[in-house]
Every structure is written in structure tokens, then in C-alpha cells.
Write a protein that holds these residues in place. Structure first.
Motif, PDB file in Angstrom:
ATOM      1  N   THR A 184       0.850  -1.196   0.000  1.00 49.78           N
ATOM      2  CA  THR A 184       0.000   0.000   0.000  1.00 49.78           C
ATOM      3  C   THR A 184       0.880   1.239   0.000  1.00 49.78           C
ATOM      4  OG1 THR A 184      -0.087   0.219   2.412  1.00 49.78           O
ATOM      5  CG2 THR A 184      -1.705  -1.255   1.378  1.00 49.78           C
ATOM      6  N   LYS A 221      -7.248  -4.982  -3.332  1.00 48.99           N
ATOM      7  CA  LYS A 221      -7.174  -4.302  -2.049  1.00 48.99           C
ATOM      8  C   LYS A 221      -6.689  -5.271  -0.982  1.00 48.99           C
ATOM      9  CE  LYS A 221     -10.573  -0.631  -2.835  1.00 48.99           C
ATOM     10  NZ  LYS A 221     -11.756   0.087  -2.276  1.00 48.99           N
ATOM     11  N   GLN A 222      -6.282  -4.707   0.137  1.00 50.99           N
ATOM     12  CA  GLN A 222      -5.855  -5.525   1.260  1.00 50.99           C
ATOM     13  C   GLN A 222      -6.982  -6.467   1.689  1.00 50.99           C
ATOM     14  OE1 GLN A 222      -4.859  -2.054   3.745  1.00 50.99           O
ATOM     15  NE2 GLN A 222      -2.934  -3.093   4.204  1.00 50.99           N
ATOM     16  N   HIS A 227      -9.115  -2.412   9.493  1.00 49.81           N
ATOM     17  CA  HIS A 227      -9.516  -1.103   8.988  1.00 49.81           C
ATOM     18  C   HIS A 227     -10.009  -1.223   7.541  1.00 49.81           C
ATOM     19  CE1 HIS A 227      -5.751  -1.177   6.726  1.00 49.81           C
ATOM     20  NE2 HIS A 227      -5.142  -1.514   7.864  1.00 49.81           N
ATOM     21  N   LYS A 228     -10.414  -0.110   6.988  1.00 49.24           N
ATOM     22  CA  LYS A 228     -10.844  -0.098   5.588  1.00 49.24           C
ATOM     23  C   LYS A 228      -9.692  -0.538   4.693  1.00 49.24           C
ATOM     24  CE  LYS A 228     -12.724   2.916   1.978  1.00 49.24           C
ATOM     25  NZ  LYS A 228     -13.144   4.302   1.636  1.00 49.24           N
ATOM     26  N   PRO A 229      -9.879  -1.580   3.880  1.00 50.95           N
ATOM     27  CA  PRO A 229      -8.768  -2.073   3.052  1.00 50.95           C
ATOM     28  C   PRO A 229      -8.297  -1.029   2.040  1.00 50.95           C
ATOM     29  CG  PRO A 229     -10.833  -3.116   2.409  1.00 50.95           C
ATOM     30  CD  PRO A 229     -11.123  -2.354   3.664  1.00 50.95           C
ATOM     31  N   ALA A 230      -6.985  -0.906   1.934  1.00 55.42           N
ATOM     32  CA  ALA A 230      -6.387   0.065   1.015  1.00 55.42           C
ATOM     33  C   ALA A 230      -6.030  -0.602  -0.307  1.00 55.42           C
ATOM     34  CB  ALA A 230      -5.140   0.670   1.645  1.00 55.42           C
ATOM     35  N   GLN A 231      -5.928   0.217  -1.346  1.00 58.54           N
ATOM     36  CA  GLN A 231      -5.538  -0.293  -2.659  1.00 58.54           C
ATOM     37  C   GLN A 231      -4.097  -0.782  -2.618  1.00 58.54           C
ATOM     38  OE1 GLN A 231      -5.704   2.567  -5.835  1.00 58.54           O
ATOM     39  NE2 GLN A 231      -5.542   1.036  -7.444  1.00 58.54           N
TER      40      GLN A 231
END
Length: 241
Positions: A184, A221-222, A227-231
Motif C-alpha cells: 500500500t 485491495k488488502q 480497517h478499511k482495506p487500502a488499494q
């Protein structure tokens, strides 16, 4: 590799020492080996020291071949990024009594003057799990800010490697060697902040990174995060100018 002199004990020897940096997502670490003594050797377990992986250059080897062999034989690591960065030739490199005692265990001519050529190496700790081998009694990853007193002049060699890594990470795009294949932008920024030892502005950092052709966004994505998954992104070395 030796330069001839009047007698074998006064020859000048050449060695290679390797500073292996690893990143686990939280901190930058350096790989250290614990010296090992022969049975009945001059050093007790309590006298053995931590050191950088290294060895003498053999007659048929290039310096780079020696560095690769050192990592394979001493740590079981192979196929990683290696770069030569400096040489160390102080005539008084072997200063301590522990150093002299240990050399008597493993060297035919322990008083020989040795010049060492230093390499730094970069690995992602998500992908490499080294094991001690050769004359390394054990092996461990140590945070770069918690490195103890090392054998010989290895603290000096290590500090010079840290300075070199800071100078190289941005212009040479080598930080990607420390990251997993998919990463990320937060991981990339955190790595740079650790290496450079300073806080970076998130907005400016991401703006600059997204201009780089060699940082390729993925349609992924993660997974498995709270948490909100990041690209996720990957590194394309062929796109580096």
C-alpha cells in the motif's frame, strides 16, 4: 584473494562484510550473526559477540560472488539485492582481545591485516526466513536503533551502511526491495519515513508517487485487515528511467 608479502603471516587479506537490512512493516532491522567457537576453543559462550556476516575472499571469486556466498553460507539467504558501498582498511581493525581470540579459532594467520569491502543488502521480511549456518552460532534480526556493540569495526561498517541507504533510497528506487511484492502507499511512505528518519507529508508523498510510472496500481485491495482495506500497488523496475 591475497597480495603477496615477505611471509604468509604478513600478507594482506581481503574480506567482504554484508549489512542486510530487512523491513517487516513496522521497523527496519539488520541481520546479525552470533559468533561460534570450536569445541575447546579460546572463547566461552559469554565471550562470543554479535557480528555482521562476512568472510575472506577466495582466490577464484569476484567480490560480488564472495558477498553472495557469504549470505548463502552464513545465513542461508540467496538471490537478494546486493550493492557494494565502501571499503574499510584501518590497520587497527582488530582491536579487542575477544576479536583476537576468536580469530585464532578460525584463521590460519589470525594476525594478518584484512581490508574489507562492504555490501548492503535489502530484503522483505515477509519473504525471507534466514537460518544460521557455517560458523554462525545463531542469527537474529535486530532493530537498527538497538544494535549492540559488535565485533571488530562492524559498528562503523553498519553506521556507514545506514547513511548510504538514506542517500540511495529515493534516487535509486531501492526501497521496493524491502517491501512485499504487493504493498500500500501507506507502507511505502512508512518505509521512507523510517529510512530517512523524518515525517513526510502524506498528501505530497502520494501526489509524487502517483506520478511515478514504476509504481503500478493494482485492481486489488488488502484482505484480512481490521480497517478499511487500502488499494495495493506493485513495483515495475522496467519503468524506471
Amino acid at each position: 584473494m591475497y597480495i603477496s608479502s615477505m611471509n604468509s603471516n604478513s600478507q594482506l587479506g581481503v574480506s567482504v562484510d554484508c549489512v542486510v537490512f530487512g523491513y517487516n512493516g513496522d521497523s527496519i532491522k539488520v541481520l546479525l550473526i552470533q559468533q561460534k567457537t570450536q569445541d575447546g576453543g579460546p572463547l566461552t559462550e559469554s565471550e562470543l559477540q554479535m557480528a555482521l556476516p562476512g568472510d575472506l575472499v577466495q582466490a577464484e571469486e569476484t567480490l560480488s560472488e564472495c558477498a553472495a556466498r557469504v549470505l548463502l553460507e552464513l545465513t542461508s539467504i540467496e538471490g537478494i539485492f546486493l550493492k557494494q558501498y565502501h571499503s574499510f582498511g584501518d590497520p587497527d581493525r582488530v582491536r579487542g582481545e575477544k576479536d583476537k581470540k576468536w580469530l585464532k579459532t578460525f584463521r590460519e594467520f589470525p594476525n594478518k591485516r584484512i581490508i574489507t569491502v562492504a555490501y548492503y543488502a535489502l530484503v522483505s521480511l515477509h519473504e525471507y526466513y534466514p537460518e544460521a549456518s557455517s560458523f554462525a552460532g545463531s542469527i537474529q534480526w535486530v532493530d537498527v536503533d538497538k544494535v549492540p556493540g559488535l565485533a571488530f569495526d562492524h559498528n562503523e561498517i553498519f553506521r556507514y551502511a545506514v547513511t548510504t541507504l538514506r542517500e540511495h533510497i529515493e534516487p535509486h528506487h531501492i526501497g521496493f526491495e524491502l517491501l512485499p511484492k504487493k504493498f500500500t502507499l501507506s507502507q511505502l511512505q512508512h518505509l521512507h519515513e523510517l529510512v530517512l528518519d523524518k515525517k513526510l507529508d502524506k498528501r505530497n508523498f502520494r501526489k509524487n508517487v502517483k506520478r511515478m510510472d514504476h509504481v503500478v496500481p493494482l485492481d486489488e485491495k488488502q484482505i484480512g485487515v481490521l480497517h478499511k482495506p487500502a488499494q495495493l500497488f506493485t513495483f515495475n523496475p522496467e519503468a524506471v528511467n
